[in-house]
Design a protein around this motif. Sequence first.
Motif, PDB file in Angstrom:
ATOM      1  N   SER A 113       1.775  10.827 -10.073  1.00  0.00           N
ATOM      2  CA  SER A 113       1.535   9.440 -10.496  1.00  0.00           C
ATOM      3  C   SER A 113       2.243   8.452  -9.573  1.00  0.00           C
ATOM      4  O   SER A 113       1.687   7.401  -9.229  1.00  0.00           O
ATOM      5  CB  SER A 113       2.007   9.236 -11.935  1.00  0.00           C
ATOM      6  N   CYS A 114       3.472   8.775  -9.177  1.00  0.00           N
ATOM      7  CA  CYS A 114       4.209   7.893  -8.260  1.00  0.00           C
ATOM      8  C   CYS A 114       3.538   7.849  -6.887  1.00  0.00           C
ATOM      9  O   CYS A 114       3.498   6.799  -6.241  1.00  0.00           O
ATOM     10  CB  CYS A 114       5.656   8.352  -8.132  1.00  0.00           C
ATOM     11  N   SER A 115       2.982   8.989  -6.457  1.00  0.00           N
ATOM     12  CA  SER A 115       2.266   8.991  -5.175  1.00  0.00           C
ATOM     13  C   SER A 115       1.043   8.085  -5.255  1.00  0.00           C
ATOM     14  O   SER A 115       0.698   7.401  -4.290  1.00  0.00           O
ATOM     15  CB  SER A 115       1.854  10.416  -4.799  1.00  0.00           C
ATOM     16  N   ALA A 116       0.387   8.057  -6.427  1.00  0.00           N
ATOM     17  CA  ALA A 116      -0.775   7.180  -6.614  1.00  0.00           C
ATOM     18  C   ALA A 116      -0.368   5.708  -6.559  1.00  0.00           C
ATOM     19  O   ALA A 116      -1.143   4.856  -6.111  1.00  0.00           O
ATOM     20  CB  ALA A 116      -1.461   7.489  -7.938  1.00  0.00           C
ATOM     21  N   SER A 117       0.863   5.395  -7.011  1.00  0.00           N
ATOM     22  CA  SER A 117       1.352   4.013  -6.971  1.00  0.00           C
ATOM     23  C   SER A 117       1.463   3.507  -5.541  1.00  0.00           C
ATOM     24  O   SER A 117       1.344   2.308  -5.289  1.00  0.00           O
ATOM     25  CB  SER A 117       2.728   3.921  -7.637  1.00  0.00           C
ATOM     26  N   PHE A 118       1.719   4.419  -4.609  1.00  0.00           N
ATOM     27  CA  PHE A 118       1.753   4.047  -3.192  1.00  0.00           C
ATOM     28  C   PHE A 118       0.368   4.142  -2.564  1.00  0.00           C
ATOM     29  O   PHE A 118      -0.031   3.277  -1.784  1.00  0.00           O
ATOM     30  CB  PHE A 118       2.706   4.984  -2.429  1.00  0.00           C
ATOM     31  N   PHE A 119      -0.366   5.205  -2.931  1.00  0.00           N
ATOM     32  CA  PHE A 119      -1.626   5.503  -2.255  1.00  0.00           C
ATOM     33  C   PHE A 119      -2.691   4.433  -2.491  1.00  0.00           C
ATOM     34  O   PHE A 119      -3.334   3.961  -1.546  1.00  0.00           O
ATOM     35  CB  PHE A 119      -2.128   6.870  -2.729  1.00  0.00           C
ATOM     36  N   GLU A 120      -2.898   4.039  -3.756  1.00  0.00           N
ATOM     37  CA  GLU A 120      -3.990   3.108  -4.071  1.00  0.00           C
ATOM     38  C   GLU A 120      -3.790   1.719  -3.438  1.00  0.00           C
ATOM     39  O   GLU A 120      -4.709   1.206  -2.790  1.00  0.00           O
ATOM     40  CB  GLU A 120      -4.155   2.992  -5.587  1.00  0.00           C
ATOM     41  N   PRO A 121      -2.597   1.070  -3.596  1.00  0.00           N
ATOM     42  CA  PRO A 121      -2.419  -0.226  -2.928  1.00  0.00           C
ATOM     43  C   PRO A 121      -2.479  -0.110  -1.410  1.00  0.00           C
ATOM     44  O   PRO A 121      -3.024  -0.994  -0.735  1.00  0.00           O
ATOM     45  CB  PRO A 121      -1.025  -0.675  -3.391  1.00  0.00           C
ATOM     46  N   ALA A 122      -1.914   0.973  -0.851  1.00  0.00           N
ATOM     47  CA  ALA A 122      -1.957   1.169   0.599  1.00  0.00           C
ATOM     48  C   ALA A 122      -3.396   1.297   1.077  1.00  0.00           C
ATOM     49  O   ALA A 122      -3.781   0.753   2.127  1.00  0.00           O
ATOM     50  CB  ALA A 122      -1.152   2.403   0.985  1.00  0.00           C
ATOM     51  N   LEU A 123      -4.217   2.003   0.296  1.00  0.00           N
ATOM     52  CA  LEU A 123      -5.618   2.188   0.648  1.00  0.00           C
ATOM     53  C   LEU A 123      -6.360   0.854   0.672  1.00  0.00           C
ATOM     54  O   LEU A 123      -7.132   0.579   1.598  1.00  0.00           O
ATOM     55  CB  LEU A 123      -6.281   3.135  -0.366  1.00  0.00           C
ATOM     56  N   GLN A 124      -6.108   0.005  -0.343  1.00  0.00           N
ATOM     57  CA  GLN A 124      -6.745  -1.313  -0.375  1.00  0.00           C
ATOM     58  C   GLN A 124      -6.314  -2.163   0.814  1.00  0.00           C
ATOM     59  O   GLN A 124      -7.121  -2.891   1.395  1.00  0.00           O
ATOM     60  CB  GLN A 124      -6.391  -2.035  -1.681  1.00  0.00           C
ATOM     61  N   ALA A 125      -5.028  -2.064   1.173  1.00  0.00           N
ATOM     62  CA  ALA A 125      -4.521  -2.829   2.312  1.00  0.00           C
ATOM     63  C   ALA A 125      -5.087  -2.311   3.630  1.00  0.00           C
ATOM     64  O   ALA A 125      -5.359  -3.085   4.553  1.00  0.00           O
ATOM     65  CB  ALA A 125      -2.991  -2.773   2.332  1.00  0.00           C
TER      66      ALA A 125
END
Length: 409
Positions: A113-125
Amino acid sequence: MKFEKELLKNKNLVIVLTSQLLFQLALWIGLIGNLHFLQKNVESHLLQSIFLVSGSVFSVLIAPYAGRLIDGVAKKNILLTVGILRMISVGFMFIALATDSVWWMLAYSIGVSCSASFFEPALQAIIVEITEEKDLIIANSLNLNIVTLSRIFGATIGGLLLTVISLSSLYAISFGAFLFVFLITFSLDMKDDGFIRKIKKKVEFREVFLVISERFDIKMILFLSIIPTIFIAGFNLFIVEISSIQNNSSIKGILYAVEGISLILSSTFISKRVKNINRIYCLLVSSFLIVVVLFLLSFSNILLLPILAFGLFGFAYGIFNPISNTFSQETIPNEFHGRFFAFKSMIDRTLIQISMVSIGFLLDLIRFNKVVITLGFLAFILVLIFTIIYINKELSSKRREETSTNSTR
C-alpha cells in the motif's frame, strides 16, 4: 485507433503503462491471496476487515512525504525504489505463509500500500512529462482502461490460480511481476533530475495548498471527485445488496462486467471527442449522471434498472476520471504534480475508508433504498452548487471581457 497506435510508439509511455498493468494485476492477485490467508487464520470478520484496510491507513499517512519526495528527486529513482519495496513486501508474505502469522501479512499489506502511495502520484507526474499535450487525454484514458481491466481480470485470475496452485506459488507470480516491472523501469529515458535539484530549495508539502487555493476549477474538481469516490467505496456493498434484493447471485458478475465494459468504451470515446468540449462542463455532466445512477439504484427490485445504473456509472466515470486528471496535469505547474496527486490520493483513500464504514452502517440502519436516495440528494446538491457558481463565474468573466472591449473602442 490511429491515435492510440501513434501514442504507443512512445517507448516511455509503453513502459509506464506496462508497469501499471503488471502492478495492478499483481496487486489484485495478491489481494485474493490475502483474503484466502485471512479466512484460514482469522475467524472474526471484523478483524479480517481491519487487517485488509490497515495498509490503506498507512498509505494515507505517508502520502505527504511521498508527494514531497516525488517532486524533490528524479521520478525514475522513485519507481526503482518502490519496486524494491514491493519485492521486500512479498518476502514478508512468504514469511507469513511459513509461520501462519497474520502480522507478517500485515507487513506485506503495509509495504504494498505504501508503494502505491508513491507509484500512483509518480505515474501521473511522469505521464504529463513523457506525453505531448495533445495526446494527454488519450494517455490518461489508456491508463484508466488498464486499471479497469486489471481490476476485472486480476481478481478472476487470482481466484482461478488458487484452484490449481498453492498460496506460495500465487505470491511467487506476484513477485515475478514486480521484478519485471523493476527491470523495465531501467529502460525509462527521462531527463528528470527532480524539482529540488533545479531550484536548490527545500520542497514543502504545504506549498501545494496555496496552488490549489488560487484555482477555483481545481478546488471544484476535488469536491466533485467526492461523488464517484463515494460510489466506488460502496460499489461491492451495493452489488451484494442488489443480488440480495433480486435473490439472484448471478447478477453480481453481470454488474461488474457491464460497469467495466461501459467505462472502457466511454473513456476511449471521450479521449477522441474532448478537444472541442468545455472540460468543466463535461465534469459537471458526468457528476450529474452519477446522481442519476444513485436514484436509479433505488429501483433495484426491477431487473434491468441496476444493470442500466452500473452501465451509466461506468460511462460517467470513464468521462470524469481522464478529464479530471488531464485538466489537473495541464493546470497545476509541473513542479507541484507529485504533491498534488499525492494529496488527491490521500483524500480518495481516506474518503473510501470512511465511506465504506459509513455506508455499511447506514445499510444496517436505514436499508439500501434510503441509503442510495440520501447519497443521491447529497450528490445532487453538491453538483447544483458548483454548477451555479461556475456559470456565475463564466458570466462575470464574459461581462468583464465585454466591458474591456467596449472601453478600448
